[in-house]
Design an enzyme around this catalytic site. Structure first.
Site, PDB file in Angstrom:
ATOM      1  N   CYS A   3      37.705  46.905  45.569  1.00  0.00           N
ATOM      2  CA  CYS A   3      37.298  46.362  44.267  1.00  0.00           C
ATOM      3  C   CYS A   3      38.539  46.213  43.391  1.00  0.00           C
ATOM      4  O   CYS A   3      39.268  47.182  43.163  1.00  0.00           O
ATOM      5  CB  CYS A   3      36.291  47.295  43.606  1.00  0.00           C
ATOM      6  N   ASN A  86      29.270  38.783  31.926  1.00  0.00           N
ATOM      7  CA  ASN A  86      28.639  37.838  32.841  1.00  0.00           C
ATOM      8  C   ASN A  86      27.995  38.615  33.977  1.00  0.00           C
ATOM      9  O   ASN A  86      28.578  39.583  34.471  1.00  0.00           O
ATOM     10  CB  ASN A  86      29.682  36.872  33.402  1.00  0.00           C
ATOM     11  N   THR A  94      32.923  36.784  38.419  1.00  0.00           N
ATOM     12  CA  THR A  94      33.839  36.648  39.557  1.00  0.00           C
ATOM     13  C   THR A  94      34.320  37.995  40.079  1.00  0.00           C
ATOM     14  O   THR A  94      34.753  38.088  41.220  1.00  0.00           O
ATOM     15  CB  THR A  94      35.073  35.796  39.177  1.00  0.00           C
ATOM     16  N   HIS A  97      32.695  44.348  39.336  1.00  0.00           N
ATOM     17  CA  HIS A  97      32.806  45.668  38.712  1.00  0.00           C
ATOM     18  C   HIS A  97      32.511  45.393  37.248  1.00  0.00           C
ATOM     19  O   HIS A  97      33.255  44.628  36.596  1.00  0.00           O
ATOM     20  CB  HIS A  97      34.218  46.239  38.925  1.00  0.00           C
ATOM     21  N   HIS A  99      32.160  44.625  33.553  1.00  0.00           N
ATOM     22  CA  HIS A  99      33.216  44.547  32.545  1.00  0.00           C
ATOM     23  C   HIS A  99      32.724  43.788  31.331  1.00  0.00           C
ATOM     24  O   HIS A  99      31.834  42.943  31.420  1.00  0.00           O
ATOM     25  CB  HIS A  99      34.482  43.889  33.113  1.00  0.00           C
TER      26      HIS A  99
HETATM   27  P1  5GP Z   1      34.167  37.395  35.046  1.00  0.00           P
HETATM   28  O1  5GP Z   1      34.403  35.943  35.363  1.00  0.00           O
HETATM   29  O2  5GP Z   1      33.807  38.184  36.294  1.00  0.00           O
HETATM   30  O3  5GP Z   1      33.229  37.634  33.911  1.00  0.00           O
HETATM   31  O4  5GP Z   1      35.560  37.942  34.510  1.00  0.00           O
HETATM   32  C1  5GP Z   1      36.599  38.358  35.337  1.00  0.00           C
HETATM   33  C2  5GP Z   1      37.851  38.304  34.503  1.00  0.00           C
HETATM   34  O5  5GP Z   1      38.857  39.047  35.178  1.00  0.00           O
HETATM   35  C3  5GP Z   1      38.398  36.892  34.296  1.00  0.00           C
HETATM   36  O6  5GP Z   1      38.466  36.612  32.912  1.00  0.00           O
HETATM   37  C4  5GP Z   1      39.770  36.941  34.948  1.00  0.00           C
HETATM   38  O7  5GP Z   1      40.753  36.192  34.256  1.00  0.00           O
HETATM   39  C5  5GP Z   1      40.091  38.419  34.963  1.00  0.00           C
HETATM   40  N1  5GP Z   1      40.956  38.837  36.055  1.00  0.00           N
HETATM   41  C6  5GP Z   1      40.835  38.502  37.369  1.00  0.00           C
HETATM   42  N2  5GP Z   1      41.799  39.087  38.104  1.00  0.00           N
HETATM   43  C7  5GP Z   1      42.546  39.819  37.212  1.00  0.00           C
HETATM   44  C8  5GP Z   1      43.710  40.643  37.375  1.00  0.00           C
HETATM   45  O8  5GP Z   1      44.246  40.840  38.476  1.00  0.00           O
HETATM   46  N3  5GP Z   1      44.207  41.222  36.248  1.00  0.00           N
HETATM   47  C9  5GP Z   1      43.646  41.027  35.012  1.00  0.00           C
HETATM   48  N4  5GP Z   1      44.205  41.650  33.981  1.00  0.00           N
HETATM   49  N5  5GP Z   1      42.541  40.266  34.835  1.00  0.00           N
HETATM   50  C10 5GP Z   1      42.014  39.663  35.918  1.00  0.00           C
HETATM   51 ZN    ZN Z   2      35.097  48.804  41.112  1.00  0.00          ZN
END
Ligand code: 5GP
Ligand code: ZN
Length: 113
Positions: A3, A86, A94, A97, A99
């Site tokens: 993860c 989301n 994406t 975990h 957040h």
């Molecule tokens: P989701 O699309 O799942 O709501 O948000 C995932 C977020 O994680 C995205 O805004 C993406 O830019 C961020 N993210 C993905 N990989 C990394 C990473 O390796 N480091 C950091 N700091 N953010 C990440």
């Molecule tokens: Zn996790």
């Protein structure tokens, strides 16, 4: 466990830390969508909102306390900000975990979907 955010929390993958305590870790999003874009995550692995139960939901109240504190510290509390989670494919999750995106520092679009 494979993860990404567990690896960020453990320090295996580097991140720009904003805040940490025994329950949560907060760091700058790698692809910011606003001048302030911080991710607040529980240290315990919860895959998504779908996995929230009465057993693990206390950390979410704590995350909102941290969101309020960080919004003040980052200077966006007065003008306003958004806290977004989301869940699943249709919402564009994406990283599986749980957040919370803390977004602010500009006038955000009114559209929610
Ligand atoms: P989701 O699309 O799942 O709501 O948000 C995932 C977020 O994680 C995205 O805004 C993406 O830019 C961020 N993210 C993905 N990989 C990394 C990473 O390796 N480091 C950091 N700091 N953010 C990440
Ligand atoms: Zn996790």
């Amino acid at each position: 466990m494979d993860c990404l955010f567990c690896k960020i929390i453990s320090g295996e993958i580097p991140s720009k830390k904003v805040y940490e305590d025994e329950q949560v870790y907060a760091f700058y999003d790698i692809a910011p969508m606003a001048p302030v874009h911080v991710l607040i995550v529980p240290k315990v692995h919860i895959a998504s909102v779908n996995e929230v139960t009465s057993e693990n939901s206390a950390v979410i109240a704590h995350i909102y306390e941290v969101a309020a504190k960080l919004a003040k510290e980052l200077g966006i509390a007065e003008n306003g900000y958004r806290v977004i989670t989301n869940c699943g494919a249709d919402a564009g999750q994406t990283v599986f975990h749980l957040h919370f995106h803390l977004l602010g520092g500009k006038k955000l679009r009114v559209e929610m979907c």
